[in-house]
Motif scaffolding. Structure first.
Motif, PDB file in Angstrom:
ATOM      1  N   LYS A 160       0.852  -1.189   0.000  1.00 41.76           N
ATOM      2  CA  LYS A 160       0.000   0.000   0.000  1.00 41.76           C
ATOM      3  C   LYS A 160       0.888   1.239   0.000  1.00 41.76           C
ATOM      4  O   LYS A 160       1.914   1.288   0.676  1.00 41.76           O
ATOM      5  CB  LYS A 160      -0.907   0.001   1.224  1.00 41.76           C
ATOM      6  CG  LYS A 160      -1.934   1.133   1.224  1.00 41.76           C
ATOM      7  CD  LYS A 160      -2.870   1.034   2.420  1.00 41.76           C
ATOM      8  CE  LYS A 160      -3.921   2.141   2.360  1.00 41.76           C
ATOM      9  NZ  LYS A 160      -4.866   2.078   3.494  1.00 41.76           N
ATOM     10  N   SER A 201      -2.023   7.829   0.639  1.00 37.71           N
ATOM     11  CA  SER A 201      -3.124   8.473  -0.076  1.00 37.71           C
ATOM     12  C   SER A 201      -2.621   9.776  -0.710  1.00 37.71           C
ATOM     13  O   SER A 201      -1.551  10.283  -0.360  1.00 37.71           O
ATOM     14  CB  SER A 201      -4.275   8.772   0.873  1.00 37.71           C
ATOM     15  OG  SER A 201      -3.879   9.774   1.796  1.00 37.71           O
ATOM     16  N   SER A 238      -6.266   1.721  -7.564  1.00 34.80           N
ATOM     17  CA  SER A 238      -6.984   2.248  -6.398  1.00 34.80           C
ATOM     18  C   SER A 238      -8.163   1.345  -6.077  1.00 34.80           C
ATOM     19  O   SER A 238      -8.868   0.894  -6.985  1.00 34.80           O
ATOM     20  CB  SER A 238      -7.468   3.676  -6.663  1.00 34.80           C
ATOM     21  OG  SER A 238      -8.324   3.711  -7.785  1.00 34.80           O
ATOM     22  N   GLY A 290      -7.584   2.510  -0.590  1.00 35.70           N
ATOM     23  CA  GLY A 290      -6.396   3.257  -0.954  1.00 35.70           C
ATOM     24  C   GLY A 290      -5.733   2.770  -2.224  1.00 35.70           C
ATOM     25  O   GLY A 290      -6.349   2.085  -3.050  1.00 35.70           O
ATOM     26  N   TYR A 291      -4.428   3.086  -2.320  1.00 39.21           N
ATOM     27  CA  TYR A 291      -3.653   2.772  -3.518  1.00 39.21           C
ATOM     28  C   TYR A 291      -2.656   1.659  -3.244  1.00 39.21           C
ATOM     29  O   TYR A 291      -2.019   1.631  -2.180  1.00 39.21           O
ATOM     30  CB  TYR A 291      -2.899   4.015  -4.010  1.00 39.21           C
ATOM     31  CG  TYR A 291      -3.817   5.101  -4.529  1.00 39.21           C
ATOM     32  CD1 TYR A 291      -4.136   5.169  -5.881  1.00 39.21           C
ATOM     33  CD2 TYR A 291      -4.362   6.053  -3.669  1.00 39.21           C
ATOM     34  CE1 TYR A 291      -4.968   6.163  -6.374  1.00 39.21           C
ATOM     35  CE2 TYR A 291      -5.203   7.050  -4.149  1.00 39.21           C
ATOM     36  CZ  TYR A 291      -5.506   7.094  -5.499  1.00 39.21           C
ATOM     37  OH  TYR A 291      -6.332   8.071  -5.976  1.00 39.21           O
TER      38      TYR A 291
END
Length: 346
Positions: free
Chosen positions: A37, A40, A70, A75-76
């Motif tokens: 992860k 953000s 995403s 999140g990313y």
């Protein structure tokens, strides 16, 4: 992850590009792995005192390259690592045809495994073309573009003002224009082009000994095709006939009940016209290549198999040249070979 990211305030490199490069570098050296992860957009902008738009632009480029993804509410995440070191290429063609795919396949076969190429088709539509370029802005290392457009009344145009402006936004070192070189864009970049008017003129001149045996030369030039053809083909044909005092005619299509005469030599562009013409020659018991001649524009393996004489650019060479110039980091303008290939139909 912030420990690995450096943003240089004094660098001439835009900050969004520094973010992209930093994340890619950290994937390459193993600091970031698949499914990791990343911060953000808000966290990233707060940490480095950057505008949210700057970080969002960087993340969008990484998403377009499929480096990150995403997940709503979560999140990313890193989604790709294997292709980071590869050259990413956008291949933008005006129509899906056997000819265009021969160029594309030749390019893919020559460029090798150290690249990732995305193919898009914009159907000669200016709006779709502009949307594709805008959507993929700054997302690729190279942009290969075949510029051919159509008007509302299905006429061919080499460019539109909007298309030229959009293409000019692409850094010249990333730009490769193929097939059509009438855009008049300044700077050093790659051009691999056809000279439509002189190509057909010179090819017919090469076959003059056989062409001149016929009484009349007939070009089947579709005026209102869904994918229109450059008028320069028509101009080159007329120039050849006038200079060599050859009787000629231009038809829009091969009609189902076309009047055929001994001594006619047809040049067809579209496959449907070629098929219809050959069928009618057989039905009316003319001898193909003796009483009536046929030349087809643009070669295909099927035409070779059937023994149809063609005048054609070398599609394989076009794809190979583009890949070579990328691999060797070359720039310049190259005219693609165009040939008269004599077979059994004249």
């Amino acid at each position: 992850m912030f420990n690995y990211i450096k943003i240089d305030e004094n660098s001439r490199i835009p900050k969004y590009r520094q973010i992209v490069d930093a994340i890619i570098d950290n994937i390459s050296n193993g600091n970031l792995k698949i499914d990791d992860k990343i911060p953000s957009i808000n966290s990233f902008s707060e940490e480095f005192l950057l505008s949210r738009d700057t970080v969002e632009k960087a993340y969008q480029i990484l998403k377009d390259r499929k480096v990150i993804t995403s997940i709503r509410g979560k999140g990313y995440y890193i989604t790709r690592t294997k292709l980071i070191s590869k050259v990413n290429i956008l291949f933008l063609i005006n129509k899906l045809s056997a000819y265009k795919m021969r160029i594309y396949n030749s390019f893919i076969n020559t460029i090798g495994g150290n690249s990732h190429t995305d193919l898009y088709i914009y159907h000669c539509d200016n709006s779709l073309f502009l949307n594709l370029l805008e959507k993929n802005s700054n997302a690729y290392d190279y942009y290969i573009i075949m510029p051919h457009f159509k008007t509302e009344d299905l006429k061919h145009v080499s460019y539109t003002e909007e298309a030229v402006k959009a293409i000019c936004k692409i850094p010249r070192e990333k730009l490769i224009l193929m097939d059509n070189n009438k855009l008049q864009i300044d700077g050093e970049f790659v051009e691999i082009y056809q000279d439509f008017e002189n190509d057909i003129y010179n090819a017919l001149k090469e076959g003059l000994a056989k062409v001149s045996r016929y009484n009349k030369l007939i070009l089947v030039y579709p005026e209102n095709s869904v994918y229109p053809y450059p008028k320069r083909i028509l101009h080159g044909f007329k120039k050849f006939c006038i200079e060599h005092d050859i009787s000629f005619e231009v038809l829009d299509e091969i009609f189902d009940d076309i009047i055929l005469k001994k001594g006619d030599l047809f040049i067809t562009i579209e496959e449907t016209d070629l098929v219809s013409l050959v069928n009618q020659i057989r039905e009316k018991e003319f001898i193909l290549g003796v009483e009536i001649g046929v030349i087809s524009y643009n070669d295909t393996p099927l035409k070779e198999l059937l023994g149809i004489t063609v005048i054609s650019t070398d599609f394989k060479a076009m794809g190979e040249t583009a890949s070579r110039m990328i691999l060797n980091k070359e720039k310049g303008k190259i005219k693609n070979p165009f040939n008269f290939i004599d077979r059994n139909s004249i």
